[in-house]
Design an enzyme around this catalytic site. Structure first.
Site, PDB file in Angstrom:
ATOM      1  N   HIS A 208      35.660  36.108  41.502  1.00 32.11           N
ATOM      2  CA  HIS A 208      35.151  37.630  41.474  1.00 32.11           C
ATOM      3  C   HIS A 208      33.953  37.725  40.109  1.00 32.11           C
ATOM      4  O   HIS A 208      33.112  38.507  40.560  1.00 32.11           O
ATOM      5  CB  HIS A 208      35.398  38.224  41.986  1.00 32.11           C
ATOM      6  CG  HIS A 208      36.194  39.021  41.014  1.00 32.11           C
ATOM      7  ND1 HIS A 208      37.815  39.234  40.249  1.00 32.11           N
ATOM      8  CD2 HIS A 208      35.391  40.660  40.297  1.00 32.11           C
ATOM      9  CE1 HIS A 208      37.814  40.235  39.502  1.00 32.11           C
ATOM     10  NE2 HIS A 208      36.924  40.856  39.136  1.00 32.11           N
TER      11      HIS A 208
HETATM   12  C1  UD1 Z   1      33.296  45.265  39.070  1.00 34.71           C
HETATM   13  C2  UD1 Z   1      33.295  45.372  37.893  1.00 34.71           C
HETATM   14  C3  UD1 Z   1      34.604  44.160  36.742  1.00 34.71           C
HETATM   15  C4  UD1 Z   1      35.762  44.305  38.103  1.00 34.71           C
HETATM   16  C5  UD1 Z   1      35.741  44.422  39.650  1.00 34.71           C
HETATM   17  C6  UD1 Z   1      37.377  44.722  40.302  1.00 34.71           C
HETATM   18  C7  UD1 Z   1      31.849  46.673  36.089  1.00 34.71           C
HETATM   19  C8  UD1 Z   1      30.423  45.716  35.976  1.00 34.71           C
HETATM   20  N1  UD1 Z   1      32.399  45.187  36.991  1.00 34.71           N
HETATM   21  O1  UD1 Z   1      33.173  44.297  39.522  1.00 34.71           O
HETATM   22  O2  UD1 Z   1      34.447  44.335  35.885  1.00 34.71           O
HETATM   23  O3  UD1 Z   1      37.114  43.319  37.610  1.00 34.71           O
HETATM   24  O4  UD1 Z   1      34.848  45.790  39.829  1.00 34.71           O
HETATM   25  O5  UD1 Z   1      36.950  43.872  41.509  1.00 34.71           O
HETATM   26  O6  UD1 Z   1      31.909  47.222  36.622  1.00 34.71           O
HETATM   27  N2  UD1 Z   1      31.027  45.562  46.877  1.00 34.71           N
HETATM   28  C9  UD1 Z   1      31.344  45.727  48.328  1.00 34.71           C
HETATM   29  N3  UD1 Z   1      32.276  46.747  48.836  1.00 34.71           N
HETATM   30  C10 UD1 Z   1      33.294  47.538  47.522  1.00 34.71           C
HETATM   31  C11 UD1 Z   1      32.637  46.609  46.724  1.00 34.71           C
HETATM   32  C12 UD1 Z   1      32.293  46.277  46.228  1.00 34.71           C
HETATM   33  O7  UD1 Z   1      30.436  45.251  49.551  1.00 34.71           O
HETATM   34  O8  UD1 Z   1      34.103  47.811  48.146  1.00 34.71           O
HETATM   35  C13 UD1 Z   1      30.193  44.549  46.997  1.00 34.71           C
HETATM   36  C14 UD1 Z   1      28.954  45.644  45.767  1.00 34.71           C
HETATM   37  O9  UD1 Z   1      28.224  46.015  46.710  1.00 34.71           O
HETATM   38  C15 UD1 Z   1      27.715  44.668  45.253  1.00 34.71           C
HETATM   39  C16 UD1 Z   1      29.466  43.305  44.890  1.00 34.71           C
HETATM   40  O10 UD1 Z   1      30.397  43.798  46.101  1.00 34.71           O
HETATM   41  O11 UD1 Z   1      27.186  44.200  45.886  1.00 34.71           O
HETATM   42  C17 UD1 Z   1      29.359  43.809  43.290  1.00 34.71           C
HETATM   43  O12 UD1 Z   1      30.644  45.108  43.801  1.00 34.71           O
HETATM   44  P1  UD1 Z   1      30.220  46.069  41.706  1.00 34.71           P
HETATM   45  O13 UD1 Z   1      31.058  47.105  41.956  1.00 34.71           O
HETATM   46  O14 UD1 Z   1      28.906  46.027  41.250  1.00 34.71           O
HETATM   47  O15 UD1 Z   1      30.570  44.997  40.574  1.00 34.71           O
HETATM   48  P2  UD1 Z   1      32.410  43.909  41.025  1.00 34.71           P
HETATM   49  O16 UD1 Z   1      31.719  42.616  40.916  1.00 34.71           O
HETATM   50  O17 UD1 Z   1      33.145  44.745  41.541  1.00 34.71           O
HETATM   51  N1  UDP Z   2      44.457  42.681  43.953  1.00 36.90           N
HETATM   52  C1  UDP Z   2      44.134  42.731  45.322  1.00 36.90           C
HETATM   53  N2  UDP Z   2      43.937  42.494  46.145  1.00 36.90           N
HETATM   54  C2  UDP Z   2      43.206  41.361  46.181  1.00 36.90           C
HETATM   55  C3  UDP Z   2      42.777  41.323  44.850  1.00 36.90           C
HETATM   56  C4  UDP Z   2      43.541  42.293  44.509  1.00 36.90           C
HETATM   57  O1  UDP Z   2      45.217  44.209  45.348  1.00 36.90           O
HETATM   58  O2  UDP Z   2      42.687  41.187  47.267  1.00 36.90           O
HETATM   59  C5  UDP Z   2      44.368  43.551  43.052  1.00 36.90           C
HETATM   60  C6  UDP Z   2      44.977  42.182  41.786  1.00 36.90           C
HETATM   61  O3  UDP Z   2      46.515  42.864  42.498  1.00 36.90           O
HETATM   62  C7  UDP Z   2      45.678  43.142  40.757  1.00 36.90           C
HETATM   63  C8  UDP Z   2      43.770  44.221  40.655  1.00 36.90           C
HETATM   64  O4  UDP Z   2      43.660  43.942  42.526  1.00 36.90           O
HETATM   65  O5  UDP Z   2      46.200  43.999  40.506  1.00 36.90           O
HETATM   66  C9  UDP Z   2      43.079  43.263  39.965  1.00 36.90           C
HETATM   67  O6  UDP Z   2      41.339  43.199  40.555  1.00 36.90           O
HETATM   68  P1  UDP Z   2      40.211  42.851  40.492  1.00 36.90           P
HETATM   69  O7  UDP Z   2      40.665  41.160  40.122  1.00 36.90           O
HETATM   70  O8  UDP Z   2      39.407  43.133  41.445  1.00 36.90           O
HETATM   71  O9  UDP Z   2      39.997  42.484  38.850  1.00 36.90           O
HETATM   72  P2  UDP Z   2      40.339  42.877  37.447  1.00 36.90           P
HETATM   73  O10 UDP Z   2      41.503  43.038  36.931  1.00 36.90           O
HETATM   74  O11 UDP Z   2      39.416  41.136  36.835  1.00 36.90           O
HETATM   75  O12 UDP Z   2      39.281  43.545  36.424  1.00 36.90           O
END
Ligand code: UD1
Ligand code: UDP
Length: 361
Positions: A208
């Site tokens: 991601h």
């Molecule tokens: C964010 C964090 C990243 C973290 C990740 C964990 C920032 C800059 N990035 O990235 O550090 O590793 O979360 O997962 O804060 N979306 C959905 N449904 C959801 C959540 C997100 O559709 O429940 C979509 C959003 O609308 C957006 C995309 O996913 O289009 C990315 O979401 P966003 O929160 O901007 O960044 P992440 O890639 O999730």
């Molecule tokens: N995780 C989860 N379900 C998933 C993918 C990840 O519960 O389908 C959990 C994972 O075990 C870890 C956390 O989410 O504890 C990591 O989050 P993510 O990879 O989104 O973000 P990051 O740690 O890179 O910021």
């Protein structure tokens, strides 16, 4: 005297980290009260509510419902909204986690209102300022009063930046959570049966990170690596919404052998992590969980903040090159690293140490 802590969370990994600290806060009675703010950054049921339910986190007192958009827009809207909550709640501490846009918005709003900021997971660095997370964590650390580091390395990183006051290595709250969930996930999750998987006979993948998903060359190379791995072994890929939005017909076709799922709840995820032969990921949290559960990890990034996992032989950093990813997964499956007794992520009571500092500070 009761101290009020305003906790800011918004993204999946933050709910998991906050679960450990919230539990520890609830154990010190009325010496600390916690008011939780959910910015809304992650909002799907399986990206948010499932963690509150499974980890028994109290419902947030405020949900700001701010998500999506560019980094500036998201962070800006959060800044306005969290400031309003801070003015109304008048907390003694603002508690922030990790490195997301929710983290930075909380840090900035609090600093300008002269409310002391406590940062859990302070001091991590990738030294890659093109990562949004690196910008968020460097700036958040700069305005934090209490820098609660997960590792010695994080303390050293802060010292190099001249930050030495209020810095403590408390250990990693995710290690606390991993210990807490290990048995529970095995007992309560039926994910192996549901997905038709056997212990130790599949690869678990997640992807991601923005630098991978938003670069067509890198995403294409990763998808091709997944295709190649899935020819020889079962590969499970719970898809983050960011990545799901970027897949097209051609990439989906390449992933036809891969077991694609929606994002998993935490019990299912922890159960899969423990049962996987190898984990391949670009997640920060998943790299560490692989280490906690003794599963070799291949990391599709050019660097990691969790350098201990690499130094101890459990993590290979391979970038987004198809051949390197496939070859690292094959090698990790063929030969397990030597088991180490090192405990670089603390004593499993990091959350209690966080609370001690909040009470003392
Ligand atoms: C964010 C964090 C990243 C973290 C990740 C964990 C920032 C800059 N990035 O990235 O550090 O590793 O979360 O997962 O804060 N979306 C959905 N449904 C959801 C959540 C997100 O559709 O429940 C979509 C959003 O609308 C957006 C995309 O996913 O289009 C990315 O979401 P966003 O929160 O901007 O960044 P992440 O890639 O999730
Ligand atoms: N995780 C989860 N379900 C998933 C993918 C990840 O519960 O389908 C959990 C994972 O075990 C870890 C956390 O989410 O504890 C990591 O989050 P993510 O990879 O989104 O973000 P990051 O740690 O890179 O910021």
């Amino acid at each position: 005297m009761t101290r009020k802590v305003l906790t800011i969370v918004g993204a999946r990994p933050q709910f998991i980290k906050a679960a450990a600290v919230s539990r520890a806060i609830s154990r010190v009675g009325d010496r600390l009260t916690e008011v939780m703010v959910h910015t809304g950054q992650h909002f799907d049921e399986n990206m948010s509510a499932v963690f509150f339910n499974e980890l028994e986190i109290p419902a947030p007192a405020h949900n700001l419902e701010i998500s999506s958009g560019t980094h500036g827009s998201m962070t800006g809207r959060m800044l306005v909204a969290v400031e309003e909550v801070m003015l109304a709640e008048k907390p003694d501490w603002v508690l922030i986690y990790g490195d997301t846009n929710s983290t930075l918005a909380g840090a900035l709003a609090a600093a300008k209102l002269h409310i002391p900021v406590a940062h859990v997971e302070a001091g991590l660095r990738s030294f890659n300022m093109r990562m949004p997370e690196e910008v968020n964590r460097v700036l958040s650390d700069r305005v934090s009063a209490l820098l609660l580091c997960p590792t010695d390395e994080a303390v050293t990183n802060l010292r190099r930046e001249g930050i030495t006051t209020g810095v403590f290595n408390v250990g990693d709250v995710m290690y606390d959570v991993a210990l807490h969930m290990r048995e529970k996930a095995r007992a309560q999750s039926d994910v192996l049966r549901r997905l038709g998987l056997e212990q130790g006979k599949f690869v678990l993948a997640t992807c991601h990170r923005q630098e991978n998903t938003d670069d067509p060359a890198r995403l294409g190379a990763i998808v091709e690596a997944f295709r190649q791995i899935s020819v020889g072994t079962k590969l499970v890929l719970p898809l983050h919404p960011r990545t799901r939005k970027l897949l097209n017909d051609a990439t989906r076709e390449k992933l036809s052998n891969v077991i694609l799922t929606d994002p998993l709840g935490f019990l299912d995820m922890v159960a899969l992590e423990q049962a996987a032969q190898v984990i391949v990921t670009d997640s920060g949290g998943v790299q560490k969980e692989a280490f906690f559960y003794g599963v070799p990890c291949v990391t599709m990034r050019d660097e990691t903040e969790w350098v201990e996992t690499v130094a101890l032989g459990w993590n290979s950093i391979v970038g987004a090159d198809t051949a390197r990813v496939v070859s690292a997964v094959t090698s990790a499956a063929a030969q397990r690293p030597v088991t180490s007794t090192a405990t670089p992520y603390g004593d499993g009571r990091a959350a209690e140490h966080v609370v001690d500092h909040l009470l003392r500070g």
